[in-house]
Scaffold this active site. Sequence first.
Site, PDB file in Angstrom:
ATOM      1  N   GLY A  88      -3.121  -1.456  -7.380  1.00 18.16           N
ATOM      2  CA  GLY A  88      -2.044  -2.393  -7.457  1.00 18.16           C
ATOM      3  C   GLY A  88      -2.355  -3.491  -8.406  1.00 18.16           C
ATOM      4  O   GLY A  88      -3.561  -3.824  -8.741  1.00 18.16           O
ATOM      5  N   HIS A 112       0.833  -1.271  -0.001  1.00 20.50           N
ATOM      6  CA  HIS A 112       0.020  -0.003   0.045  1.00 20.50           C
ATOM      7  C   HIS A 112       0.819   1.415  -0.126  1.00 20.50           C
ATOM      8  O   HIS A 112       0.527   2.264  -0.754  1.00 20.50           O
ATOM      9  CB  HIS A 112      -0.721   0.046   1.304  1.00 20.50           C
ATOM     10  CG  HIS A 112      -1.893  -0.953   1.297  1.00 20.50           C
ATOM     11  ND1 HIS A 112      -1.731  -1.948   2.476  1.00 20.50           N
ATOM     12  CD2 HIS A 112      -3.026  -1.363   0.496  1.00 20.50           C
ATOM     13  CE1 HIS A 112      -2.829  -2.943   2.195  1.00 20.50           C
ATOM     14  NE2 HIS A 112      -3.483  -2.220   1.176  1.00 20.50           N
ATOM     15  N   GLN A 158     -18.621  -5.905  -1.279  1.00 15.29           N
ATOM     16  CA  GLN A 158     -17.650  -6.847  -1.860  1.00 15.29           C
ATOM     17  C   GLN A 158     -17.459  -8.282  -1.402  1.00 15.29           C
ATOM     18  O   GLN A 158     -16.575  -9.064  -1.870  1.00 15.29           O
ATOM     19  CB  GLN A 158     -16.287  -6.217  -2.634  1.00 15.29           C
ATOM     20  CG  GLN A 158     -15.225  -5.853  -1.461  1.00 15.29           C
ATOM     21  CD  GLN A 158     -14.184  -4.851  -1.877  1.00 15.29           C
ATOM     22  OE1 GLN A 158     -14.505  -3.849  -2.044  1.00 15.29           O
ATOM     23  NE2 GLN A 158     -13.206  -5.363  -1.707  1.00 15.29           N
ATOM     24  N   SER A 176      -2.892  -8.047   3.008  1.00 13.65           N
ATOM     25  CA  SER A 176      -3.323  -7.636   4.309  1.00 13.65           C
ATOM     26  C   SER A 176      -3.943  -9.177   4.820  1.00 13.65           C
ATOM     27  O   SER A 176      -3.777  -9.471   6.061  1.00 13.65           O
ATOM     28  CB  SER A 176      -4.455  -6.864   4.230  1.00 13.65           C
ATOM     29  OG  SER A 176      -4.154  -5.501   3.620  1.00 13.65           O
ATOM     30  N   LYS A 225      -1.323  -6.350  -8.239  1.00 10.50           N
ATOM     31  CA  LYS A 225      -1.606  -7.587  -7.557  1.00 10.50           C
ATOM     32  C   LYS A 225      -2.978  -7.984  -7.734  1.00 10.50           C
ATOM     33  O   LYS A 225      -3.212  -9.219  -7.957  1.00 10.50           O
ATOM     34  CB  LYS A 225      -1.277  -7.434  -6.048  1.00 10.50           C
ATOM     35  CG  LYS A 225      -1.597  -8.631  -5.145  1.00 10.50           C
ATOM     36  CD  LYS A 225      -1.672  -8.428  -3.774  1.00 10.50           C
ATOM     37  CE  LYS A 225      -2.612  -7.773  -2.874  1.00 10.50           C
ATOM     38  NZ  LYS A 225      -3.741  -8.705  -3.080  1.00 10.50           N
ATOM     39  N   ASP A 226      -3.904  -7.036  -7.864  1.00 10.57           N
ATOM     40  CA  ASP A 226      -5.376  -7.455  -8.113  1.00 10.57           C
ATOM     41  C   ASP A 226      -5.528  -6.815  -9.518  1.00 10.57           C
ATOM     42  O   ASP A 226      -6.205  -6.121  -9.926  1.00 10.57           O
ATOM     43  CB  ASP A 226      -6.094  -6.726  -7.110  1.00 10.57           C
ATOM     44  CG  ASP A 226      -5.800  -6.786  -5.600  1.00 10.57           C
ATOM     45  OD1 ASP A 226      -6.281  -8.081  -5.070  1.00 10.57           O
ATOM     46  OD2 ASP A 226      -5.373  -6.139  -5.114  1.00 10.57           O
TER      47      ASP A 226
HETATM   48  N1  LIG Z   1       1.517  -6.416  -2.657  1.00  8.90           N
HETATM   49  C1  LIG Z   1       0.955  -5.264  -3.353  1.00  8.90           C
HETATM   50  N2  LIG Z   1       1.712  -4.847  -4.234  1.00  8.90           N
HETATM   51  C2  LIG Z   1       1.028  -3.606  -4.971  1.00  8.90           C
HETATM   52  N3  LIG Z   1      -0.114  -3.285  -4.899  1.00  8.90           N
HETATM   53  C3  LIG Z   1      -0.753  -3.888  -3.704  1.00  8.90           C
HETATM   54  C4  LIG Z   1      -0.188  -5.091  -3.063  1.00  8.90           C
HETATM   55  N4  LIG Z   1      -0.951  -5.441  -1.868  1.00  8.90           N
HETATM   56  C5  LIG Z   1      -2.317  -4.383  -2.128  1.00  8.90           C
HETATM   57  N5  LIG Z   1      -2.093  -3.663  -3.063  1.00  8.90           N
HETATM   58  C6  LIG Z   1      -3.092  -3.120  -3.730  1.00  8.90           C
HETATM   59  O1  LIG Z   1      -3.396  -1.914  -2.842  1.00  8.90           O
HETATM   60  C7  LIG Z   1      -4.825  -1.611  -2.851  1.00  8.90           C
HETATM   61  C8  LIG Z   1      -5.670  -1.798  -1.732  1.00  8.90           C
HETATM   62  O2  LIG Z   1      -5.617  -3.394  -1.343  1.00  8.90           O
HETATM   63  P1  LIG Z   1      -6.298  -3.943  -0.003  1.00  8.90           P
HETATM   64  O3  LIG Z   1      -6.462  -3.142   0.897  1.00  8.90           O
HETATM   65  O4  LIG Z   1      -7.432  -4.794  -0.517  1.00  8.90           O
HETATM   66  O5  LIG Z   1      -4.945  -4.724   0.176  1.00  8.90           O
HETATM   67  P2  LIG Z   1      -4.541  -6.232  -0.011  1.00  8.90           P
HETATM   68  O6  LIG Z   1      -3.411  -6.329   0.519  1.00  8.90           O
HETATM   69  O7  LIG Z   1      -4.763  -6.397  -1.433  1.00  8.90           O
HETATM   70  O8  LIG Z   1      -5.680  -6.960   0.911  1.00  8.90           O
HETATM   71  P3  LIG Z   1      -5.990  -8.426   0.706  1.00  8.90           P
HETATM   72  O9  LIG Z   1      -5.368  -9.333   1.536  1.00  8.90           O
HETATM   73  O10 LIG Z   1      -7.530  -8.344   1.127  1.00  8.90           O
HETATM   74  O11 LIG Z   1      -6.076  -8.818  -0.728  1.00  8.90           O
HETATM   75  C9  LIG Z   1      -5.134  -2.339  -4.034  1.00  8.90           C
HETATM   76  O12 LIG Z   1      -5.312  -1.430  -5.253  1.00  8.90           O
HETATM   77  C10 LIG Z   1      -4.242  -3.615  -4.335  1.00  8.90           C
HETATM   78  O13 LIG Z   1      -4.050  -4.196  -5.577  1.00  8.90           O
HETATM   79  C1  LIG Z   2     -10.340  -1.066  -4.522  1.00  7.22           C
HETATM   80  C2  LIG Z   2     -10.777  -1.681  -3.026  1.00  7.22           C
HETATM   81  C3  LIG Z   2     -10.258  -0.431  -1.802  1.00  7.22           C
HETATM   82  C4  LIG Z   2     -12.552  -1.188  -3.116  1.00  7.22           C
HETATM   83  O1  LIG Z   2     -13.043  -1.748  -1.766  1.00  7.22           O
HETATM   84  C5  LIG Z   2     -10.402  -2.640  -2.513  1.00  7.22           C
HETATM   85  O2  LIG Z   2     -11.134  -3.694  -3.604  1.00  7.22           O
HETATM   86  C6  LIG Z   2      -9.085  -3.100  -2.419  1.00  7.22           C
HETATM   87  O3  LIG Z   2      -8.477  -2.772  -1.459  1.00  7.22           O
HETATM   88  O4  LIG Z   2      -8.293  -3.828  -3.392  1.00  7.22           O
HETATM   89  N1  BAL Z   3      -7.735  -6.367  -2.806  1.00  7.14           N
HETATM   90  C1  BAL Z   3      -8.758  -7.323  -2.692  1.00  7.14           C
HETATM   91  C2  BAL Z   3      -9.774  -6.793  -1.910  1.00  7.14           C
HETATM   92  C3  BAL Z   3     -10.743  -8.047  -1.570  1.00  7.14           C
HETATM   93  O1  BAL Z   3     -10.138  -9.347  -1.590  1.00  7.14           O
HETATM   94  O2  BAL Z   3     -11.841  -7.796  -1.120  1.00  7.14           O
END
Ligand SMILES: Nc1ncnc2c1ncn2[C@@H]1O[C@H](COP(=O)(O)OP(=O)(O)OP(=O)(O)O)[C@@H](O)[C@H]1O
Ligand SMILES: CC(C)(CO)[C@@H](O)C(=O)[O-]
Ligand code: BAL
Length: 247
Positions: A185, A37, A61, A224, A187-188
């Site tokens: 990110g 993040h 979601q 996370s 990542k998603d």
């Molecule tokens: N390791 C990472 N590298 C780059 N971007 C990231 C990474 N982890 C999360 N992000 C980005 O941060 C933003 C917020 O993501 P989010 O708060 O859901 O965290 P997350 O680590 O992806 O959580 P989860 O474990 O639920 O997938 C999204 O755009 C996600 O793609």
């Molecule tokens: C983009 C977002 C903040 C929407 O709730 C979530 O899907 C995430 O953290 O990737």
């Molecule tokens: N970054 C993904 C958010 C989710 O899994 O809900």
Amino acid sequence: MELFHDKEDMRKWSRAMKRAGKKIAFVPTMGSLHAGHLHLVERAKLEADVVVVSIYVNPSQFAPNEDFGSYPRDLRGDLDKLQPFCVDAVFNPYDLYVRDAGQNDSELSERKASSQQKAVNEGADDTRDLTSKRQRYTHEHETWIRVEKLELPLCGKSRPGFFRGVATVVTKFFHIVEPDVAIFGKKDYQQWRLVCRMVRDLDFDIKIIGCELIREEDGLAMSSRNTYLSSAERLQVAPTDLAFGKA
Ligand SMILES: Nc1ncnc2c1ncn2[C@@H]1O[C@H](COP(=O)(O)OP(=O)(O)OP(=O)(O)O)[C@@H](O)[C@H]1O
Ligand SMILES: CC(C)(CO)[C@@H](O)C(=O)[O-]
Ligand code: BAL
């Protein structure tokens, strides 16, 4: 660093920034922040004059059988992590799915105010709040954004309704924060592509930036939800994850 719980306060601040000629970059998150993040925040700082980070575990979601209730929440810790990055504003809405409490709806107003205070004091929601958040979005909200083809494959298969919730809440954020640039990110990856498509199709005047995936030293993608993994599970996941990233 400003902290807003109320969407009208957030919007007023953004508009004041715009009037002052500032360009706004926006980083949406669900909190429980990690270096992935913070990398997005650093990128945001390069793109604009001021940076807004949202912290909101979006109920719409999550399917009823998913981890909305247990998703890691640590508002106080998140604010501490953002402080050194000189983020300008954090938007941590109490609820984005209930209509604003009218002046006559004093019970709801009071409840909202006390829950907001509680969130700051404790950095967490109580179970009653979480249940009510889920009920509110199912009962009080009936307008949804769908990106009809991109929402179907991959994560859309295993999490039906997930991308509808993401597209809707991102749209809400865009209307409230009114950013010039928003950072996601890769990542998603599917989420990032879906947001790009939605912005194009709905004519949002917002530049979407996709940031590279940040990994732990052992190769595991930072996330996370990694806190859910036992050390044995981590050992199993990381090498596969790394190989996939290199493929
Ligand atoms: N390791 C990472 N590298 C780059 N971007 C990231 C990474 N982890 C999360 N992000 C980005 O941060 C933003 C917020 O993501 P989010 O708060 O859901 O965290 P997350 O680590 O992806 O959580 P989860 O474990 O639920 O997938 C999204 O755009 C996600 O793609
Ligand atoms: C983009 C977002 C903040 C929407 O709730 C979530 O899907 C995430 O953290 O990737
Ligand atoms: N970054 C993904 C958010 C989710 O899994 O809900």
